[in-house]
Design a protein around this motif. Structure first.
Motif, PDB file in Angstrom:
ATOM      1  N   TYR A 121      32.386   6.516  -4.985  1.00  0.00           N
ATOM      2  CA  TYR A 121      32.450   7.693  -5.857  1.00  0.00           C
ATOM      3  C   TYR A 121      33.737   8.474  -5.582  1.00  0.00           C
ATOM      4  CZ  TYR A 121      27.482   6.890  -6.751  1.00  0.00           C
ATOM      5  OH  TYR A 121      26.284   6.347  -7.112  1.00  0.00           O
ATOM      6  N   ARG A 122      34.200   9.142  -6.624  1.00  0.00           N
ATOM      7  CA  ARG A 122      35.261  10.124  -6.511  1.00  0.00           C
ATOM      8  C   ARG A 122      35.091  11.126  -7.646  1.00  0.00           C
ATOM      9  NH1 ARG A 122      40.712   6.769  -8.495  1.00  0.00           N
ATOM     10  NH2 ARG A 122      40.277   6.877 -10.732  1.00  0.00           N
ATOM     11  N   ILE A 123      35.724  12.295  -7.537  1.00  0.00           N
ATOM     12  CA  ILE A 123      35.588  13.311  -8.588  1.00  0.00           C
ATOM     13  C   ILE A 123      36.958  13.835  -8.964  1.00  0.00           C
ATOM     14  CG2 ILE A 123      33.277  13.959  -7.854  1.00  0.00           C
ATOM     15  CD1 ILE A 123      34.416  16.421  -6.605  1.00  0.00           C
ATOM     16  N   ARG A 124      37.047  14.298 -10.228  1.00  0.00           N
ATOM     17  CA  ARG A 124      38.268  14.914 -10.736  1.00  0.00           C
ATOM     18  C   ARG A 124      37.899  16.262 -11.332  1.00  0.00           C
ATOM     19  NH1 ARG A 124      41.684  10.337 -13.908  1.00  0.00           N
ATOM     20  NH2 ARG A 124      43.378  11.793 -13.410  1.00  0.00           N
ATOM     21  N   ALA A 125      38.635  17.285 -10.953  1.00  0.00           N
ATOM     22  CA  ALA A 125      38.386  18.619 -11.492  1.00  0.00           C
ATOM     23  C   ALA A 125      38.864  18.677 -12.942  1.00  0.00           C
ATOM     24  CB  ALA A 125      39.098  19.663 -10.648  1.00  0.00           C
ATOM     25  N   GLY A 136      34.690  22.497 -14.481  1.00  0.00           N
ATOM     26  CA  GLY A 136      33.692  21.502 -14.089  1.00  0.00           C
ATOM     27  C   GLY A 136      34.338  20.327 -13.385  1.00  0.00           C
ATOM     28  N   TYR A 137      33.536  19.264 -13.231  1.00  0.00           N
ATOM     29  CA  TYR A 137      33.994  18.099 -12.476  1.00  0.00           C
ATOM     30  C   TYR A 137      33.537  16.831 -13.193  1.00  0.00           C
ATOM     31  CZ  TYR A 137      34.334  21.769  -8.979  1.00  0.00           C
ATOM     32  OH  TYR A 137      34.630  22.935  -8.327  1.00  0.00           O
ATOM     33  N   VAL A 138      34.432  15.856 -13.256  1.00  0.00           N
ATOM     34  CA  VAL A 138      34.118  14.537 -13.805  1.00  0.00           C
ATOM     35  C   VAL A 138      33.812  13.603 -12.641  1.00  0.00           C
ATOM     36  CG1 VAL A 138      34.956  12.567 -15.116  1.00  0.00           C
ATOM     37  CG2 VAL A 138      35.514  14.892 -15.858  1.00  0.00           C
ATOM     38  N   ILE A 139      32.599  13.009 -12.647  1.00  0.00           N
ATOM     39  CA  ILE A 139      32.184  12.096 -11.579  1.00  0.00           C
ATOM     40  C   ILE A 139      32.539  10.672 -11.993  1.00  0.00           C
ATOM     41  CG2 ILE A 139      30.302  11.423 -10.073  1.00  0.00           C
ATOM     42  CD1 ILE A 139      30.907  14.435 -10.083  1.00  0.00           C
ATOM     43  N   GLN A 140      33.217   9.951 -11.106  1.00  0.00           N
ATOM     44  CA  GLN A 140      33.602   8.575 -11.380  1.00  0.00           C
ATOM     45  C   GLN A 140      32.981   7.650 -10.329  1.00  0.00           C
ATOM     46  OE1 GLN A 140      37.941   8.968 -11.431  1.00  0.00           O
ATOM     47  NE2 GLN A 140      37.899   8.921 -13.670  1.00  0.00           N
ATOM     48  N   ARG A 141      32.647   6.438 -10.773  1.00  0.00           N
ATOM     49  CA  ARG A 141      31.959   5.478  -9.897  1.00  0.00           C
ATOM     50  C   ARG A 141      32.479   4.073 -10.141  1.00  0.00           C
ATOM     51  NH1 ARG A 141      25.834   4.701 -11.291  1.00  0.00           N
ATOM     52  NH2 ARG A 141      26.719   3.157 -12.707  1.00  0.00           N
ATOM     53  N   LYS A 142      32.445   3.267  -9.076  1.00  0.00           N
ATOM     54  CA  LYS A 142      32.731   1.843  -9.201  1.00  0.00           C
ATOM     55  C   LYS A 142      31.967   1.112  -8.105  1.00  0.00           C
ATOM     56  CE  LYS A 142      36.553   0.041  -7.685  1.00  0.00           C
ATOM     57  NZ  LYS A 142      37.954  -0.320  -7.386  1.00  0.00           N
ATOM     58  N   GLU A 153      33.614  -4.297  -9.213  1.00  0.00           N
ATOM     59  CA  GLU A 153      34.360  -3.774 -10.353  1.00  0.00           C
ATOM     60  C   GLU A 153      35.796  -3.434  -9.935  1.00  0.00           C
ATOM     61  OE1 GLU A 153      30.798  -1.643 -12.896  1.00  0.00           O
ATOM     62  OE2 GLU A 153      31.785  -0.514 -11.307  1.00  0.00           O
ATOM     63  N   ASP A 154      36.714  -3.565 -10.905  1.00  0.00           N
ATOM     64  CA  ASP A 154      38.127  -3.290 -10.638  1.00  0.00           C
ATOM     65  C   ASP A 154      38.540  -1.885 -11.048  1.00  0.00           C
ATOM     66  OD1 ASP A 154      38.509  -5.907  -9.685  1.00  0.00           O
ATOM     67  OD2 ASP A 154      38.852  -6.657 -11.726  1.00  0.00           O
ATOM     68  N   SER A 155      37.825  -1.260 -11.947  1.00  0.00           N
ATOM     69  CA  SER A 155      38.237   0.042 -12.461  1.00  0.00           C
ATOM     70  C   SER A 155      37.110   1.059 -12.319  1.00  0.00           C
ATOM     71  CB  SER A 155      38.649  -0.074 -13.939  1.00  0.00           C
ATOM     72  OG  SER A 155      37.571  -0.583 -14.710  1.00  0.00           O
ATOM     73  N   TRP A 156      37.508   2.328 -12.314  1.00  0.00           N
ATOM     74  CA  TRP A 156      36.558   3.426 -12.209  1.00  0.00           C
ATOM     75  C   TRP A 156      35.998   3.764 -13.587  1.00  0.00           C
ATOM     76  CZ3 TRP A 156      35.140   5.598  -7.582  1.00  0.00           C
ATOM     77  CH2 TRP A 156      35.906   5.253  -6.475  1.00  0.00           C
ATOM     78  N   ARG A 157      34.748   4.215 -13.585  1.00  0.00           N
ATOM     79  CA  ARG A 157      34.089   4.635 -14.828  1.00  0.00           C
ATOM     80  C   ARG A 157      33.618   6.079 -14.695  1.00  0.00           C
ATOM     81  NH1 ARG A 157      29.518   2.714 -16.183  1.00  0.00           N
ATOM     82  NH2 ARG A 157      28.884   1.796 -14.196  1.00  0.00           N
ATOM     83  N   ASP A 158      33.777   6.850 -15.771  1.00  0.00           N
ATOM     84  CA  ASP A 158      33.211   8.191 -15.805  1.00  0.00           C
ATOM     85  C   ASP A 158      31.711   8.071 -16.045  1.00  0.00           C
ATOM     86  OD1 ASP A 158      35.803   9.032 -15.602  1.00  0.00           O
ATOM     87  OD2 ASP A 158      36.009   9.647 -17.695  1.00  0.00           O
TER      88      ASP A 158
END
Length: 453
Positions: A205-209, A165-171, A175-180
């Motif tokens: 947005y960015r994603i991590r496998a 799957g994939y973890v979606i991150q947003r900021k 904001e200074d840091s990314w959040r899942d």
């Protein structure tokens, strides 16, 4: 009581046994036995991953050996060298060990000691290895902008079949840091829609496998999304102040390319609670109101085809229905030739006619009300009266729109038979004159019981 004592003793025994079952650890003053065998890794005795290291050694045949002490050094963090003992393998027949407390791209060193009942072997040679770097994320990611209060990102599915799957991150820009914010299950899934966002707001947005063994890849490339802007607010609103029982509201046209409808709101107070009146595609509306001189404040918003509503709290317009005409002022009430003659005055230029309301008792239990309408002058003559009865009269002004004023003061006349006869006799002695001149001072006048002037 005996049962509780038995339970307590059993619990204490279990705790004692649990304490005895703790793993053996190296002793500070351990005896070194040179004859105890040392651990030797096999030819392919190390396997590294990004989050785990597997070790394999040759089988130990010496029956004196009870187990193996494992020592671990984090070569990237010298602070951890102060406590190198890491774990114990309690069976000499074991030949494998898996360390899952590993960070990606980190360098570690391992060495071993066998131990017997009374002594420890010499330590083995230190074997160093570096864990694998994190897996790379997806190779391509794209964002869809200008969506109403939402954002969409799509990507190319990862080629590694270990990905689950994939973890979606947003900021945000603030904001200074990314959040899942979400996890999308399934390697072949390739899109995510983020909802309940702010209007005309920027998000990244960015994603991590994510693999089946919960290993996260490096972050993907970042993409930016700006959500859709609200329709432009209506700033020019006017409302009529002089229309009979209606208020006409007009406003500027919206230039929204995807305009859907206007929504009209109304309130009795400029800062009060506004309720919706109507949705319309026209830039005007006539609010029908069954009250004269009624005031309302109006606001107008714009909806686009995505059901986004413009701001509408900054601009209001006051509207008012036409007020009632002025109330007539009663001048006098007379009995002339057995008839009631009422006279009044009114300076309101809006007045086109008058209504007279007559009220009296027909019997002890029944009353009657008669209305006389469209009276053009400022005088009314009532010949339908009877002696011994009391009559009440009120006069209303009426304008060209049919709006009726508040009633005048009520005139009360108690008609006696002698008064009627006297008024007829006096009228016969007076030369004939037009009805407008019935205000001669020689007449017998019956004044109202209350001071209507």
């Amino acid at each position: 009581m005996k049962l509780w004592t038995l339970v307590t003793l059993c619990t204490a025994s279990l705790l004692i046994l649990s304490g005895c079952a703790l793993k053996p650890t190296p002793k500070k003053d351990a005896v070194i036995d040179e004859s105890l065998p040392m651990v030797k890794l096999t030819k392919n005795g190390t396997i590294v991953d990004a989050n785990a290291i597997a070790l394999e050694w040759e089988r130990i045949e010496d029956p004196r050996v009870k187990g193996i002490f494992i020592y671990k050094i984090n070569l990237d963090d010298p602070k951890e060298k102060q406590n190198e003992y890491y774990d114990t393998v309690e069976n000499r027949f074991s030949t494998h060990y898996l360390d899952t407390n590993i960070k990606p791209s980190s360098k570690y060193g391992y060495y071993f000691k066998t131990y017997s009942e009374t002594a420890e072997s010499r330590k083995s040679d230190i074997t160093t290895m570096t864990s694998l770097p994190p897996m790379e994320s997806v190779s391509w990611i794209h964002s869809i902008e200008s969506m109403p209060r939402s954002a969409k990102i799509i990507w190319r599915p990862h080629i590694n079949q270990k990905v689950k799957g994939y973890v979606i991150q947003r900021k945000t820009l603030q904001e200074d840091s990314w959040r899942d914010i979400a996890t999308v299950n399934g390697r072949l899934n390739a899109e995510f829609i983020d909802k309940d966002l702010k209007d005309n707001f920027t998000y990244k947005y960015r994603i991590r496998a994510l693999t089946f063994d919960n290993l996260l890849s490096n972050p993907s490339q970042e993409v930016k999304v700006v959500t859709k802007e609200l329709p432009k607010e209506i700033t020019q609103i006017t409302a009529s102040m002089d229309l009979p029982r209606r208020i006409e509201i007009k406003w500027e046209k919206s230039d929204a390319p995807d305009f859907l409808v206007y929504r009209v709101y109304r309130s009795s107070n400029i800062n009060g609670s506004y309720s919706m009146v109507i949705d319309t595609k026209n830039n005007s509306y006539v609010d029908l109101i069954e009250e004269d001189g009624k005031e309302y404040f109006y606001r107008v918003s714009v909806f686009d085809k995505d059901k986004l509503e413009s701001i509408h709290s900054n601009h209001s317009a006051l509207g008012k229905t036409l007020i009632k005409p002025n109330t007539p002022s009663m001048v006098e009430a007379k009995l002339i030739k057995g008839k009631v003659v009422l006279s009044w005055s009114n300076s309101d230029a809006r007045v086109k006619s008058y209504n007279v309301q007559k009220r009296y008792k027909k019997s002890l239990v029944e009353s009657s009300i008669e209305d006389f309408e469209k009276i053009k002058g400022s005088q009314f003559v009532d010949s339908e009266i009877e002696a011994g009865k009391t009559y009440y009269y009120r006069v209303f002004s009426v304008d060209a729109n049919g709006i009726k004023s508040e009633p005048s003061i009520e005139i009360e006349l108690n008609v006696e038979e002698a008064a009627i006869v006297n008024s007829i006799n006096n009228a016969e002695k007076i030369p004939q004159q037009k009805s407008e001149s019935v205000t001669e001072p020689k007449e017998d006048v019956i004044v109202p019981l209350q001071d209507f002037n």
